[in-house]
Design an enzyme around this catalytic site. Structure first.
Site, mmCIF file in Angstrom:
data_model
loop_
_atom_site.group_PDB
_atom_site.id
_atom_site.type_symbol
_atom_site.label_atom_id
_atom_site.label_comp_id
_atom_site.label_asym_id
_atom_site.label_seq_id
_atom_site.Cartn_x
_atom_site.Cartn_y
_atom_site.Cartn_z
ATOM 1 N N LYS A 52 1.028 -0.949 0.090
ATOM 2 C CA LYS A 52 -0.253 0.331 -0.205
ATOM 3 C C LYS A 52 0.772 1.110 -0.197
ATOM 4 C CE LYS A 52 -1.326 0.260 5.008
ATOM 5 N NZ LYS A 52 -2.332 0.298 6.020
ATOM 6 N N SER A 62 12.085 2.208 10.148
ATOM 7 C CA SER A 62 11.950 3.612 11.555
ATOM 8 C C SER A 62 12.896 2.851 12.180
ATOM 9 C CB SER A 62 10.560 3.776 11.790
ATOM 10 O OG SER A 62 10.308 2.954 12.174
ATOM 11 N N GLU A 64 15.686 1.531 14.886
ATOM 12 C CA GLU A 64 16.857 2.328 14.959
ATOM 13 C C GLU A 64 18.063 1.350 15.748
ATOM 14 O OE1 GLU A 64 15.163 5.387 17.665
ATOM 15 O OE2 GLU A 64 13.697 5.761 16.048
ATOM 16 N N GLY A 66 19.291 -2.642 16.116
ATOM 17 C CA GLY A 66 19.543 -3.559 15.076
ATOM 18 C C GLY A 66 18.954 -4.911 15.857
ATOM 19 N N PHE A 131 21.250 -5.338 24.551
ATOM 20 C CA PHE A 131 19.709 -5.138 23.833
ATOM 21 C C PHE A 131 19.330 -5.798 25.306
ATOM 22 C CE2 PHE A 131 17.172 -3.679 20.900
ATOM 23 C CZ PHE A 131 18.418 -2.463 20.410
ATOM 24 N N GLN A 245 3.697 -5.040 23.374
ATOM 25 C CA GLN A 245 4.594 -4.545 23.381
ATOM 26 C C GLN A 245 3.996 -2.950 24.198
ATOM 27 O OE1 GLN A 245 8.400 -4.876 21.397
ATOM 28 N NE2 GLN A 245 8.615 -6.283 23.717
ATOM 29 N N HIS A 247 6.520 0.056 25.035
ATOM 30 C CA HIS A 247 8.474 0.369 25.320
ATOM 31 C C HIS A 247 8.707 0.992 25.958
ATOM 32 C CE1 HIS A 247 12.288 1.461 23.896
ATOM 33 N NE2 HIS A 247 12.683 0.928 22.425
ATOM 34 N N LEU A 257 9.892 6.681 19.097
ATOM 35 C CA LEU A 257 11.187 5.732 19.544
ATOM 36 C C LEU A 257 12.024 6.569 19.885
ATOM 37 C CD1 LEU A 257 11.003 2.794 21.058
ATOM 38 C CD2 LEU A 257 12.266 2.356 18.415
ATOM 39 N N GLU A 260 16.070 1.332 22.171
ATOM 40 C CA GLU A 260 16.590 0.683 23.439
ATOM 41 C C GLU A 260 17.978 0.712 23.854
ATOM 42 O OE1 GLU A 260 14.165 -2.030 24.764
ATOM 43 O OE2 GLU A 260 16.366 -4.129 24.248
ATOM 44 N N ARG A 300 11.319 -5.421 27.805
ATOM 45 C CA ARG A 300 10.517 -3.505 28.046
ATOM 46 C C ARG A 300 8.808 -4.283 29.074
ATOM 47 N NH1 ARG A 300 11.472 -3.426 21.340
ATOM 48 N NH2 ARG A 300 13.051 -2.851 21.497
ATOM 49 N N HIS A 368 4.214 -0.234 20.854
ATOM 50 C CA HIS A 368 5.452 -1.102 19.939
ATOM 51 C C HIS A 368 5.181 -1.380 19.095
ATOM 52 C CE1 HIS A 368 8.921 -0.177 18.940
ATOM 53 N NE2 HIS A 368 10.056 -1.123 19.350
ATOM 54 N N TYR A 369 4.497 -2.949 19.467
ATOM 55 C CA TYR A 369 4.732 -3.775 18.556
ATOM 56 C C TYR A 369 3.948 -4.939 19.624
ATOM 57 C CZ TYR A 369 7.207 -8.354 16.091
ATOM 58 O OH TYR A 369 7.110 -9.229 15.713
ATOM 59 N N ARG A 403 8.238 -9.909 23.639
ATOM 60 C CA ARG A 403 9.470 -9.986 22.164
ATOM 61 C C ARG A 403 10.771 -8.945 22.941
ATOM 62 N NH1 ARG A 403 11.570 -6.457 18.622
ATOM 63 N NH2 ARG A 403 9.966 -4.735 18.501
ATOM 64 N N GLY A 405 13.874 -6.793 22.366
ATOM 65 C CA GLY A 405 14.301 -6.218 21.496
ATOM 66 C C GLY A 405 15.245 -6.777 20.374
ATOM 67 N N ASN A 407 14.839 -9.085 18.068
ATOM 68 C CA ASN A 407 14.791 -10.324 17.649
ATOM 69 C C ASN A 407 13.914 -10.164 16.417
ATOM 70 O OD1 ASN A 407 15.976 -12.063 19.044
ATOM 71 N ND2 ASN A 407 14.936 -12.795 20.169
HETATM 72 C C1 LIG Z 1 9.654 3.193 15.855
HETATM 73 C C2 LIG Z 1 10.761 1.520 15.740
HETATM 74 C C3 LIG Z 1 11.744 0.513 15.766
HETATM 75 C C4 LIG Z 1 11.853 -0.566 15.826
HETATM 76 N N1 LIG Z 1 13.006 -0.437 16.279
HETATM 77 C C5 LIG Z 1 13.282 -2.269 15.972
HETATM 78 C C6 LIG Z 1 14.666 -2.610 16.310
HETATM 79 O O1 LIG Z 1 15.524 -1.501 16.174
HETATM 80 N N2 LIG Z 1 14.664 -4.004 16.243
HETATM 81 C C7 LIG Z 1 13.685 -4.809 16.060
HETATM 82 O O2 LIG Z 1 14.381 -5.457 16.129
HETATM 83 N N3 LIG Z 1 12.948 -5.088 15.673
HETATM 84 C C8 LIG Z 1 12.082 -3.048 15.378
HETATM 85 N N4 LIG Z 1 11.023 -2.839 15.636
HETATM 86 C C9 LIG Z 1 10.267 -3.729 14.902
HETATM 87 C C10 LIG Z 1 10.391 -3.995 13.511
HETATM 88 O O3 LIG Z 1 10.978 -2.743 12.589
HETATM 89 C C11 LIG Z 1 9.296 -4.837 12.863
HETATM 90 O O4 LIG Z 1 8.292 -5.048 13.756
HETATM 91 C C12 LIG Z 1 9.432 -4.948 11.607
HETATM 92 O O5 LIG Z 1 10.311 -4.315 10.337
HETATM 93 C C13 LIG Z 1 7.933 -5.422 10.715
HETATM 94 O O6 LIG Z 1 8.603 -5.862 9.463
HETATM 95 P P1 LIG Z 1 7.372 -6.677 8.862
HETATM 96 O O7 LIG Z 1 8.104 -6.887 7.264
HETATM 97 O O8 LIG Z 1 6.905 -7.663 9.470
HETATM 98 O O9 LIG Z 1 6.146 -4.776 8.447
HETATM 99 P P2 LIG Z 1 6.117 -3.141 8.380
HETATM 100 O O10 LIG Z 1 7.582 -3.035 7.757
HETATM 101 O O11 LIG Z 1 5.693 -2.398 9.030
HETATM 102 O O12 LIG Z 1 5.552 -3.460 6.265
HETATM 103 C C14 LIG Z 1 4.454 -3.736 6.094
HETATM 104 C C15 LIG Z 1 4.327 -3.513 5.058
HETATM 105 O O13 LIG Z 1 2.920 -4.382 4.486
HETATM 106 C C16 LIG Z 1 1.959 -3.853 3.202
HETATM 107 N N5 LIG Z 1 0.982 -3.465 3.500
HETATM 108 C C17 LIG Z 1 0.138 -3.159 5.530
HETATM 109 N N6 LIG Z 1 -1.610 -3.322 5.082
HETATM 110 C C18 LIG Z 1 -1.487 -3.677 3.432
HETATM 111 C C19 LIG Z 1 -2.906 -4.068 2.066
HETATM 112 N N7 LIG Z 1 -4.046 -4.162 2.715
HETATM 113 N N8 LIG Z 1 -2.122 -3.542 1.172
HETATM 114 C C20 LIG Z 1 -1.468 -3.713 0.828
HETATM 115 N N9 LIG Z 1 0.313 -3.805 1.546
HETATM 116 C C21 LIG Z 1 -0.062 -3.513 2.533
HETATM 117 C C22 LIG Z 1 2.875 -1.748 3.903
HETATM 118 O O14 LIG Z 1 2.528 -1.186 2.418
HETATM 119 C C23 LIG Z 1 4.119 -2.228 3.811
HETATM 120 O O15 LIG Z 1 4.871 -2.621 2.861
HETATM 121 C C24 LIG Z 1 11.368 -1.847 15.852
HETATM 122 C C25 LIG Z 1 9.499 -1.038 15.179
HETATM 123 C C26 LIG Z 1 9.382 0.281 15.572
HETATM 124 C C27 LIG Z 1 7.850 0.495 15.481
#
Ligand SMILES: Cc1cc2nc3c(=O)[nH]c(=O)nc-3n(C[C@H](O)[C@H](O)[C@H](O)COP(=O)(O)OP(=O)(O)OC[C@H]3O[C@@H](n4cnc5c(N)ncnc54)[C@H](O)[C@@H]3O)c2cc1C
Length: 593
Positions: A52, A62, A64, A66, A131, A245, A247, A257, A260, A300, A368-369, A403, A405, A407
């Site tokens: 989307k 986003s 940050e 690791g 972490f 979760q 944070h 955020l 951590e 957390r 956060h999660y 969870r 951080g 993982n």
């Molecule tokens: C600020 C922040 C910092 C973080 N830092 C860390 C960290 O340092 N280490 C760590 O391990 N984890 C971290 N996390 C958690 C981790 O980043 C996320 O859990 C992980 O990136 C999720 O990846 P994903 O591919 O599952 O989903 P996302 O990256 O959220 O991607 C979802 C995708 O689905 C698509 N989508 C959603 N709904 C639809 C729809 N209806 N139709 C079509 N497409 C759709 C979106 O366009 C997007 O491309 C952090 C999270 C946040 C919010």
């Protein structure tokens, strides 16, 4: 004329069926990794990514702090497994955690080979940082912009494969299931506003989390649980949804955020008296530093819960956006801050108006999660044939009740790749598609979407419903919950669902109709929120992030089980599934000793 109501044109659009072998819904870390694994497993397969937003705008960008994986000689797979299972409060499936920890180092090394600029030790080897909840430093990082580098590496790599197609800015609305097999999705092409039919032999949901069901969250505005809701409506249970979760360190007001990694590098948390209060909550004495898995490097859930207790004792600091505590990194010095956590300095400066080199950062716990998600097996397969899920939208489950951080990014890689490989095998052996029936389903979906505008007398505004939903979630299903607060949240969510049936939209345009998309996202969030509230109401124990003040103890006899929430016409139906325990019997969860 309202173009959404022109059902003839909706039917005409169905003439063009777009067909692929595999559809990956989502272009974040999990989706890109799954797509690459699928085309590498079988280069003859034609794979498409539907997202989307443009993939580089996925929430992964986003991240940050690791990504965790064993790499140093002082570490071991056994220790990473142990930390993850203890962190999960024994709710993680132990066979899945073992597979995760075993495959994690190869996944991060693979990223290195694809070009991810992991930060280095002075001798050139991979650098790792401490972490929360990890007994040994094992978190790989690229300064504090890990998500950007990781996602960019995956995105660039995905461009190498000619058999990979992308549908950027297409919004999937429904899974098309026929003859017990998932055979595609219907999706709105946002640029034209057309509802399109995408067919495939296998579909992998990688749609991310749902933090936006709460008012105060680190999650991007797109994290609305769409894939969870689509799977749920198709009959797949949502697993362990009560585990949300918080944070401990979000910036007040925005929820942005502060990673951590700030504590991993030595930052400390102090209350209004400048006192390191975590020592009062079973998190160990403050010195010597660093004491891994203790104090500021505790898990957390426990650190967020300690904040609530400090607030009740009147020891937090009142601020314009509610109470805060201070995250102090001043003692690290400007050079270390600028090398290891430059983004922390930038964010604190931009969004809190302070320079952490000279002042402490005001922080408070923030959603956060989602530990829960679409129920899958160890290979990402859901109970519906041909439907897979990975990443934050799935619950495979390695995170259990809390969870650790760093993982999560690794989870996206390990289980994204597994889902991609298994979907590729499935797609190669299930070639037939029920085209006529799928076209009929997609036509019905186009009519449903067209009917959402409320021109037949709707009065409810989506912004109002969304505000009421997030408030109900915060008040009823926050860090501490009880039967009264949860029942109230369930009741409010039910009335919101009824009111959603009477919404009215003002935007009548087709191209990039963001009001329509916001309505569809709200509908998904209402489903996900109900699953969270009802799962939490049914679990009468406290475990990890799920803390019931009326049932403060963990109850393994009754609840060493995963919750499964099924969609029905009324309230969700709740069922349970045994947790897989292999070599690590449940024990007391101890930190700081
Ligand atoms: C600020 C922040 C910092 C973080 N830092 C860390 C960290 O340092 N280490 C760590 O391990 N984890 C971290 N996390 C958690 C981790 O980043 C996320 O859990 C992980 O990136 C999720 O990846 P994903 O591919 O599952 O989903 P996302 O990256 O959220 O991607 C979802 C995708 O689905 C698509 N989508 C959603 N709904 C639809 C729809 N209806 N139709 C079509 N497409 C759709 C979106 O366009 C997007 O491309 C952090 C999270 C946040 C919010």
């Amino acid at each position: 004329m309202n173009p959404w109501q022109n059902t003839n044109s909706a039917a005409d659009q169905m003439h063009e069926m777009l067909e692929h072998d595999i559809l990956v819904i989502g272009g974040g870390a999990a989706g890109l990794r799954a797509a690459i694994a699928a085309v590498q497993t079988n280069p003859r397969l034609n794979v498409a990514i539907v997202s989307k937003v443009y993939p580089m705008r996925s929430h992964t960008v986003s991240a940050e702090g690791g990504a965790a994986a064993v790499i140093k000689s002082n570490d071991s797979l056994e220790e990473h497994i142990n930390d993850t299972i203890t962190g999960s409060d024994w709710l993680a499936d132990q066979d899945v955690v073992e597979a995760f920890v075993r495959e994690a180092p190869d996944e991060l090394l693979q990223l290195e080979h694809w070009g991810c600029p992991w930060s280095r030790e002075p001798d050139g080897s991979i650098a790792v940082r401490p972490f929360g909840g990890m007994t040994i430093e094992r978190t790989w990082f690229a300064a504090d912009k890990v998500g950007f580098h990781l996602l960019h590496t995956l995105f660039q790599t995905s461009l190498k494969f000619e058999s990979l197609t992308r549908y950027d800015e297409w919004f999937a609305t429904k899974l098309l299931v026929e003859n017990g097999r998932c055979q595609g999705v219907s999706a709105i092409e946002l640029r034209t506003g057309e509802v399109r039919l995408l067919l495939a032999k296998a579909v992998i949901l990688c749609t991310g989390g749902a933090g936006r069901i709460y008012p105060f969250t680190t999650n991007g505005a797109i994290k609305t649980g769409d894939g969870m809701a689509m799977a749920y409506r198709a009959g797949v249970p949502l697993k362990d949804m009560e585990f949300v979760q918080y944070h401990p360190t979000g910036l007040p007001g925005t929820g942005i955020l502060i990673t951590e990694a700030a504590r991993g590098e030595g930052g400390i948390l102090v209350n209004k008296d400048g006192y390191r209060y975590l020592q009062d909550y079973g998190m160990g004495p403050p010195d010597p530093w660093p004491r891994l898995r203790a104090m500021e490097l505790g898990p957390r859930d426990k650190i967020s819960q300690a904040f609530v207790h400090e607030m009740r004792k009147g020891r937090t600091i009142a601020g314009p956006y509610g109470d805060v505590v201070h995250l102090d990194v001043r003692h690290l010095g400007e050079t270390k801050i600028d090398t290891k956590i430059p983004f922390v300095r930038e964010l604190a400066h931009r969004y809190a108006g302070i320079d952490p080199v000279h002042e402490p950062i005001p922080v408070r716990p923030v959603v956060h999660y989602m530990m829960g998600g679409v129920h899958t097996d160890i290979n990402g397969a859901t109970p519906i044939a041909g439907l897979y899920a990975a990443g934050e939208s799935a619950c495979v489950s390695i995170n259990g009740a809390n969870r650790l951080g760093s993982n999560s990014l690794t989870e996206c890689l390990v289980f994204g790749a597994r889902a991609g490989r298994h979907a590729a095998a499935f797609a190669a052996h299930h070639r037939s598609l029920d085209r006529a029936a799928l076209a009929a389903q997609a036509r019905d979906e186009a009519k449903r979407v067209a009917g959402l505008d409320g021109t037949d007398g709707g009065t409810e505004r989506i912004a109002m419903l969304r505000t009421e939903m997030t408030r109900a979630m915060e008040e009823g299903t926050g860090i501490y919950r009880d039967e009264g607060s949860l029942s109230k949240a369930c009741d409010v969510l039910r009335t919101l669902r009824d009111r959603f049936a009477r919404i009215r939209l003002d935007d009548r345009t087709r191209s990039f109709n963001t009001e329509l998309i916001a309505a569809l996202e709200l509908e998904c969030m209402l489903d996900v929120a109900e699953a969270v509230a009802h799962s939490a109401l049914a679990r009468t124990e406290s475990r990890g992030s799920h803390q019931r003040t009326d049932h403060p103890k963990r109850d393994d006899a009754r609840f060493l089980k995963h919750t499964l929430a099924y969609s029905t016409d009324g309230a969700p139906r709740i069922d349970y599934l045994d947790v897989v325990i292999t070599r690590w019997p449940p024990a007391e969860r101890v930190y700081g000793r």
